[in-house]
Every structure is written in C-alpha cells, then in structure tokens.
Design an enzyme around this catalytic site. Structure first.
Site, PDB file in Angstrom:
ATOM      1  N   LYS A 122       0.827  -1.203   0.000  1.00  0.00           N
ATOM      2  CA  LYS A 122       0.000   0.000   0.000  1.00  0.00           C
ATOM      3  C   LYS A 122       0.864   1.257   0.000  1.00  0.00           C
ATOM      4  O   LYS A 122       0.635   2.179  -0.794  1.00  0.00           O
ATOM      5  CB  LYS A 122      -0.933   0.009   1.214  1.00  0.00           C
TER       6      LYS A 122
ATOM      7  N   ASP B 206      -6.614   1.162   0.851  1.00  0.00           N
ATOM      8  CA  ASP B 206      -6.670   1.237   2.311  1.00  0.00           C
ATOM      9  C   ASP B 206      -8.079   0.858   2.756  1.00  0.00           C
ATOM     10  O   ASP B 206      -8.878   0.353   1.966  1.00  0.00           O
ATOM     11  CB  ASP B 206      -6.284   2.639   2.793  1.00  0.00           C
TER      12      ASP B 206
END
Length: 212
Positions: free
Chosen positions: A120, A138
């Site tokens: 991420k 997320d």
C-alpha cells in the site's frame, strides 16, 4: 456493475474533485515517504502536526540519521506506534543513503524492500510522488469498492487488481485519491451520507441511507 456505469462514476468524481491529492503535507518524495510511514493507524491531521515540527529540522534521509533515534522519537512521539515507526524510518534512511544516494527509489520492488514499506505504501509513493497509475487500497477504498460494487473483493490485493482492471485508463492515476476522499467524507463506514453523494444513483449498495 458494467463498464459504462463505472465510467460515469469516475467521470462524476472527477467533476466533483478535479485535482484530488493526499491530505498529508509533503514537498519532496522523501517527505511523502516519511509521512506515509508515520500514518499507519494515525490520522493525517496528527501526522501533519508532527511533520510540521520534524521537516524544518530534518527532511532528508541524512538529516533524519543526524537527528538520531532519540531525537526522531522526540519529534514524532505524539503519533501512535512511534517507537516502531522511528526504528523503521531510521533503517529506511540508512538504506536510502547507502544504496540510493539519499533518493527515494521509483520501483515497487525497491520500495517494498524498505523497512515498514508494504504494498500500500509503495503504491502511494509511486502514484503521488512519481505520477504512476497505481492504486493503494486502504480501509476507505476497500469499503467503497465493495459497497458500491465498483470492484468487490475479499482482500485488499483482490480489490486492487480489480480496480486496475476495471477503472478506465483516463481515470486510473487519480482513482486512488477520489476513492479515499469519497470514503473519508461521504461513503463513511457506519452511516454513509447517501443523500449528498454524487454517485448515489449509480452505486449498487442495497442499504442506502437518506443522510446528507
């Protein structure tokens, strides 16, 4: 959800937010990397307060190393998990200085090899700092993708892969920011504000709420 509906969703998000970007404050790729590393389980507001104190003193890998671990912790101690984050940031700075001439690398493999940097975070850096068409999933993006049915998936990698496959190319670079901001302020977790949502009629969520 079909391709035409997805196109219209992102077209409306673009019209609503023509120039979306992160809410973390940064001016260099290293500042962004630092802010993202500090942001895990913390708010952007809290990270920005800490980096406002840190960056004027140290905003390069060598500058962070010169602060020392105790000096770094003193500046970020208001952020959750600051001990672990400080350790990871110091190790990352050492690698950046020793292996990359103090610069942030521009490949996923090199970024993910840095302590504390996962998929991420790497996607955020590649997208926001270097303009690559990556999508960092997320909790907000995971929720929005599943709730609207834009890209439903059982885990973040599944959602990311579906978004990369289904988001029209012209929207892909900014899709990450549109979805995270939409999830943060409109398609919120407990009581989504469907009444003020610009894509409410296109969304396939079955339990919409008439809340502005």
């Amino acid at each position: 959800m079909n391709a035409q509906k997805r196109y219209e969703i992102f077209a409306r998000l673009r019209e609503h937010m023509p120039e979306p970007t992160t809410e973390l404050n940064w001016s260099t790729p290293f500042e962004l990397l630092t802010a993202v590393l500090l942001s895990a389980q913390a708010t952007d507001v809290g990270v920005n307060k800490a980096t406002a104190r840190l960056f004027p003193l140290a905003n390069t890998p060598q500058g962070i190393l010169d602060l020392g671990i105790d000096g770094l912790k003193e500046h970020i101690k208001t952020i959750g998990l600051y001990n672990t984050k400080a350790e990871n940031l110091m190790k990352t700075c050492r690698i950046l200085v020793d292996q990359f001439g103090g610069e942030v690398p521009q490949t996923r493999a090199a970024l993910e090899a840095l302590p504390g940097v996962g998929r991420k975070t790497a996607n955020v850096i590649l997208n926001t700092a270097f303009g690559q068409a990556t999508i960092a999933v997320d909790t907000h993006i995971f929720r929005v993708s599943n709730r609207t049915r834009i890209a439903p998936g059982k885990n973040v990698v599944d959602v990311e892969q579906k978004l990369m496959r289904h988001v029209p190319k012209e929207f892909r670079k900014d899709a990450h920011h549109w979805l995270i901001l939409h999830g943060r302020y409109t398609c919120v977790a407990r009581r989504p504000r469907c009444g003020s949502c610009v894509i409410e009629d296109l969304c396939e969520y079955p339990d919409k709420l008439d809340i502005d």
